[in-house]
Design an enzyme around this catalytic site. Structure first.
Site, PDB file in Angstrom:
ATOM      1  N   LYS A  77      16.450  28.818 -15.078  1.00  0.00           N
ATOM      2  CA  LYS A  77      16.831  28.812 -16.496  1.00  0.00           C
ATOM      3  C   LYS A  77      17.735  29.991 -16.842  1.00  0.00           C
ATOM      4  CE  LYS A  77      13.229  25.740 -17.004  1.00  0.00           C
ATOM      5  NZ  LYS A  77      11.803  25.581 -16.718  1.00  0.00           N
ATOM      6  N   TRP A  86       3.757  23.693 -21.148  1.00  0.00           N
ATOM      7  CA  TRP A  86       3.729  24.486 -19.911  1.00  0.00           C
ATOM      8  C   TRP A  86       2.437  25.289 -19.800  1.00  0.00           C
ATOM      9  CZ3 TRP A  86       6.317  22.708 -16.194  1.00  0.00           C
ATOM     10  CH2 TRP A  86       7.573  22.135 -16.402  1.00  0.00           C
ATOM     11  N   ASP A 144       4.119  33.551 -18.005  1.00  0.00           N
ATOM     12  CA  ASP A 144       5.122  32.636 -17.450  1.00  0.00           C
ATOM     13  C   ASP A 144       6.403  32.789 -18.274  1.00  0.00           C
ATOM     14  OD1 ASP A 144       6.746  30.563 -16.691  1.00  0.00           O
ATOM     15  OD2 ASP A 144       5.313  28.962 -17.152  1.00  0.00           O
TER      16      ASP A 144
END
Ligand SMILES: *Cc1c(COP(=O)(O)O)cnc(C)c1O
Length: 360
Positions: free
Chosen positions: A196, A102, A172
């Site tokens: 999530k 990511w 993030d």
């Protein structure tokens, strides 16, 4: 009804009481005679839902008043580009600490808009540790330093909030937001896709320090200009109303649990159970340096990868869902977000034990 134990990495499991409340309120929200999906985002009902969600998030994360909370769309992936567009100002470059796929994706997208300096990376050891802060090659002229506090695919997590001096720290937190207390004042900007730990996909949270607003490049789309979004209270256009509402219920649930200290303790206990079992059993393996192991996403491999398919089949039959590892790393991955009860982790361990005994 037969709900599985859901280890999906995202969208992930939501707390059952939240889903039950959504169900109870679905057709007629608090006497409005309609569902939240059907009401005007500018009406007093939705305005109250929106304000309450923000107030609860602020209480939960102890967000200082000098920060704005933005309810946006486009996912964390949109933020990969929107961050440089909004934060560069008159600077030309940004620092990225790359600790997994990511972070790599974030840096790649940012490179369309600015000079990306990879200040540190753990690519050479296949993203199994967080590079020591002392070795980061930070550029003092960088507009910001970007980190990914929890790498969802590799299962590595920063043990705390790093110090990068005066340069704004951008994080993030898609896969570990509201999983433990965070010192928000250490960050210039925190962002997270909702699906999530927060709620349904479609909502992206941005928590940004006010002094960083107003730097967007002239070509930034209006609905993605942080200052415009903040000034418009995240209602420049129709927001993701239903996801915002469910997120608000999740924030309320988290407060009812006792807040982030209690949630963090539970998450640490759940993760410890699973890692201890993996470490004690030669049939299973997790490659991540113990002090950098994620409390949210636990990847593991079987000693014999030819048994992967059987493992997953047996797991599904035992009501354990979503355990297949990401295609880039293979093996298994158990995502154990806030909504996963300890009993779910124990059920997984029981299954792993039985599988290793009979097939290992
Ligand atoms: C899931 C995830 C993303 C991607 O989120 P989208 O909302 O699908 O764009 C980005 N970063 C991390 C850390 C993630 O876990």
């Amino acid at each position: 009804m037969n709900r599985v134990v859901n280890f999906s990495a995202g969208p992930g499991a939501l707390p059952l009481p939240v889903l039950e409340q959504v169900q109870a309120e679905l057709l007629d929200w608090h006497g409005a005679g309609m569902s939240v999906m059907e009401m005007s985002h500018r009406g007093k009902e939705f305005m109250s839902i929106a304000a309450q969600a923000e107030a609860d998030l602020r209480a939960l994360m102890k967000i200082p008043d000098s920060y704005k909370v933005l309810f946006m769309q486009g996912g964390a992936t949109a933020q990969f580009g929107l961050i440089p567009m909004n934060l560069l100002g008159d600077k030309t470059g940004a620092d990225y600490v790359v600790t997994g796929d990511w972070g790599k994706k974030a840096a790649k997208e940012a490179a369309k808009y600015c000079k990306v300096n990879v200040a540190a990376s753990s690519a050479e050891d296949k993203f199994t540790h967080i590079p020591d802060r002392a070795g980061w090659q930070l550029d003092p002229a960088a507009a910001y330093v970007h980190i990914t506090p929890n790498e969802t695919i590799h299962g590595v997590e920063f043990p705390g909030d790093p110090d990068v001096g005066g340069v704004p720290l951008v994080a993030d937190m898609s896969s570990n937001i509201i999983s433990r207390p965070v010192d928000v004042s250490r960050y210039g900007l925190i962002y997270a896709g909702a699906q999530k730990n927060i709620g349904p996909a479609g909502l992206t949270l941005v928590i940004v320090r006010e002094d960083l607003l107003g730097r967007a490049s002239a070509t930034t789309p209006g609905v993605f200009d942080y200052k415009a979004v903040a000034d418009g209270e995240s209602m420049l256009n129709t927001p993701p109303c239903f996801a915002w509402y469910v997120a608000g219920l999740v924030f309320k649930w988290a407060l009812d649990q006792g807040g982030l200290d209690v949630i963090a303790q539970r998450n640490a206990a759940k993760a410890k159970l699973l890692y201890d079992y993996i470490d004690a059993n030669a049939f299973y393996r997790n490659p991540v340096k113990p002090e950098h192991r994620s409390r949210m996403n636990v990847p593991f491999t079987l000693a014999n990868p030819e048994l992967d398919a059987d493992f997953l089949k047996g797991a599904a039959a035992a009501g354990l869902s979503g355990l297949k590892g990401h295609r880039s790393v293979g093996g298994m991955r158990a995502s154990i977000y806030n909504a996963m009860p300890e009993s779910g982790v124990r059920a997984l361990i029981d299954y792993m034990q039985e599988f290793a005994r009979t097939r290992g």
